[in-house]
Design a protein around this motif. Structure first.
Motif, PDB file in Angstrom:
ATOM      1  N   UNK A   1      73.786  36.154  -5.295  1.00 28.81           N
ATOM      2  CA  UNK A   1      74.365  37.382  -5.769  1.00 28.81           C
ATOM      3  C   UNK A   1      75.604  37.355  -6.535  1.00 28.81           C
ATOM      4  N   UNK A   2      76.689  36.505  -6.043  1.00 27.80           N
ATOM      5  CA  UNK A   2      77.823  36.177  -6.642  1.00 27.80           C
ATOM      6  C   UNK A   2      77.319  35.501  -8.283  1.00 27.80           C
ATOM      7  N   UNK A   3      76.339  34.521  -8.265  1.00 34.74           N
ATOM      8  CA  UNK A   3      76.117  33.931  -9.726  1.00 34.74           C
ATOM      9  C   UNK A   3      75.439  35.050 -10.532  1.00 34.74           C
ATOM     10  N   UNK A   4      74.477  36.046 -10.028  1.00 34.95           N
ATOM     11  CA  UNK A   4      74.002  37.060 -10.742  1.00 34.95           C
ATOM     12  C   UNK A   4      74.852  37.918 -11.429  1.00 34.95           C
ATOM     13  N   UNK A   5      75.781  38.403 -10.625  1.00 25.98           N
ATOM     14  CA  UNK A   5      76.748  39.200 -11.219  1.00 25.98           C
ATOM     15  C   UNK A   5      77.810  38.503 -12.253  1.00 25.98           C
ATOM     16  N   UNK A   6      78.032  37.289 -11.936  1.00 19.48           N
ATOM     17  CA  UNK A   6      78.793  36.637 -12.884  1.00 19.48           C
ATOM     18  C   UNK A   6      78.024  36.455 -14.322  1.00 19.48           C
TER      19      UNK A   6
ATOM     20  N   UNK B   1      85.004  41.539  -5.208  1.00 25.07           N
ATOM     21  CA  UNK B   1      83.795  41.546  -4.249  1.00 25.07           C
ATOM     22  C   UNK B   1      82.895  42.718  -4.690  1.00 25.07           C
ATOM     23  N   UNK B   2      81.500  42.349  -4.830  1.00 25.89           N
ATOM     24  CA  UNK B   2      80.748  43.275  -5.451  1.00 25.89           C
ATOM     25  C   UNK B   2      80.624  44.739  -4.806  1.00 25.89           C
TER      26      UNK B   2
ATOM     27  N   UNK C   1      77.793  48.070 -10.062  1.00 22.68           N
ATOM     28  CA  UNK C   1      78.946  47.029  -9.787  1.00 22.68           C
ATOM     29  C   UNK C   1      79.158  46.076 -11.129  1.00 22.68           C
ATOM     30  N   UNK C   2      78.264  45.836 -11.675  1.00 18.58           N
ATOM     31  CA  UNK C   2      78.134  45.179 -12.795  1.00 18.58           C
ATOM     32  C   UNK C   2      79.329  45.827 -13.838  1.00 18.58           C
ATOM     33  N   UNK C   3      79.021  47.149 -13.988  1.00 18.02           N
ATOM     34  CA  UNK C   3      79.974  48.073 -14.900  1.00 18.02           C
ATOM     35  C   UNK C   3      81.519  47.783 -14.561  1.00 18.02           C
TER      36      UNK C   3
ATOM     37  N   UNK D   1      86.746  45.306 -15.241  1.00 18.80           N
ATOM     38  CA  UNK D   1      87.731  44.596 -14.921  1.00 18.80           C
ATOM     39  C   UNK D   1      87.984  43.327 -16.012  1.00 18.80           C
ATOM     40  N   UNK D   2      86.993  42.662 -16.226  1.00 17.12           N
ATOM     41  CA  UNK D   2      87.283  41.760 -17.286  1.00 17.12           C
ATOM     42  C   UNK D   2      87.862  42.139 -18.569  1.00 17.12           C
ATOM     43  N   UNK D   3      87.516  43.236 -19.104  1.00 13.02           N
ATOM     44  CA  UNK D   3      88.134  43.942 -20.237  1.00 13.02           C
ATOM     45  C   UNK D   3      89.541  44.226 -20.016  1.00 13.02           C
ATOM     46  N   UNK D   4      89.779  44.678 -18.791  1.00  9.61           N
ATOM     47  CA  UNK D   4      91.262  44.875 -18.665  1.00  9.61           C
ATOM     48  C   UNK D   4      92.094  43.758 -18.445  1.00  9.61           C
ATOM     49  N   UNK D   5      91.634  42.895 -17.622  1.00 12.18           N
ATOM     50  CA  UNK D   5      92.154  41.658 -17.408  1.00 12.18           C
ATOM     51  C   UNK D   5      92.626  40.670 -18.809  1.00 12.18           C
ATOM     52  N   UNK D   6      91.443  40.683 -19.871  1.00  9.63           N
ATOM     53  CA  UNK D   6      91.990  40.143 -21.107  1.00  9.63           C
ATOM     54  C   UNK D   6      92.929  40.850 -21.746  1.00  9.63           C
TER      55      UNK D   6
END
Length: 256
Positions: free
Chosen positions: A43-48, A136-137, A231-233, A238-243
């Motif tokens: 699950x973790x790998x699929x989301x990443x 955490x998804x 959860x992917x959304x 989160x990626x966009x915010x952190x970047x």
């Protein structure tokens, strides 16, 4: 972009222009009679990987053995001691910093890892090496999970069952869902091991004979797909915010 698929010269542009990496983590531990031991790290790998595909950010190889001694009574469960896990993840992450990464998202799918990933993130931030946070998804979509399932787990329950039905249906023993439900317990509260404000249990086996909680028969691949997309959304946002954050703003506040 998946780091291990690239050649080192082909990573030049990424490390010159980007500074964010996704690190998938999970566990290799029992998930009842119906799900594979690989459930969490799959699950973790699929989301990443999905978030990396959608955003272009870097995804590292998966850390697939975590802090799981509380499942040790069940065949095949693997774990590392908590201090070893923390040191390994910290060293792994410092390696990324060496290449120019200054912000990391731990894409985690195992509850036993959470507090230790938070501790590693604190160490790295306090040392001003980089900024690392745990994601955490299911915690990113709590309302949806509650809407989809009457008894959602937490461990080996319908939410994880539905996710693996969607991601890797060939690994799910659908003919054992009723056995999983009937041999487990609906919730930790139903086990009666919370007493007078104290959690008197340490291992999953203290609560449940077959290692799982919830009603696994309530799971479907369609529910898994809905949760995966939602959860992917959240992870992409989160990626966009952190970047977008200035690195100095991510460091500890000065002493008052």
């Amino acid at each position: 972009m998946y780091l291990a698929d690239e050649t080192w010269p082909d990573l030049d542009d990424y490390f010159e222009t980007e500074s964010l990496a996704l690190v998938p983590l999970g566990s290799t531990e029992q998930h009842g009679p119906h799900l594979p031991l690989a459930t969490d790290h799959l699950i973790g790998e699929a989301f990443a990987r999905e978030a990396a595909d959608r955003t272009g950010y870097l995804c590292t190889p998966t850390i697939n053995v975590g802090v799981s001694p509380h499942h040790r009574q069940f065949n095949g469960t693997m774990w590392v001691d908590a201090p070893v896990f923390r040191d390994y993840v910290e060293s792994f992450t410092r390696n990324l910093a060496y290449h120019g990464i200054d912000r990391v998202i731990y894409v985690n799918a195992h509850g036993g890892n959470i507090e230790h990933l938070r501790e590693v993130g604190r160490r790295l931030r306090d040392d001003e090496v980089l900024y690392a946070i745990e994601w955490m998804w299911d915690e990113s979509i709590p309302d949806l999970v509650d809407d989809l399932f009457e008894q959602n787990g937490p461990h080996g329950g319908p939410k994880e069952t539905a996710m693996i039905q969607y991601l890797h249906s060939e690994l799910v023993h659908d003919d054992r869902l009723e056995d999983a439900r009937d041999g487990g317990i609906p919730s930790v509260e139903a086990a009666g091991t919370n007493k007078y404000g104290s959690r008197t249990f340490y291992d999953a086996a203290d609560n449940t004979d077959n290692g799982v909680l919830g009603d696994q028969t309530d799971a479907t691949a369609e529910k898994g797909a809905e949760m995966f997309e939602a959860a992917t959304e959240q992870l992409v946002r989160l990626c966009e915010w952190l970047d977008a954050q200035a690195f100095d703003d991510l460091l500890p506040e000065p002493h008052v």
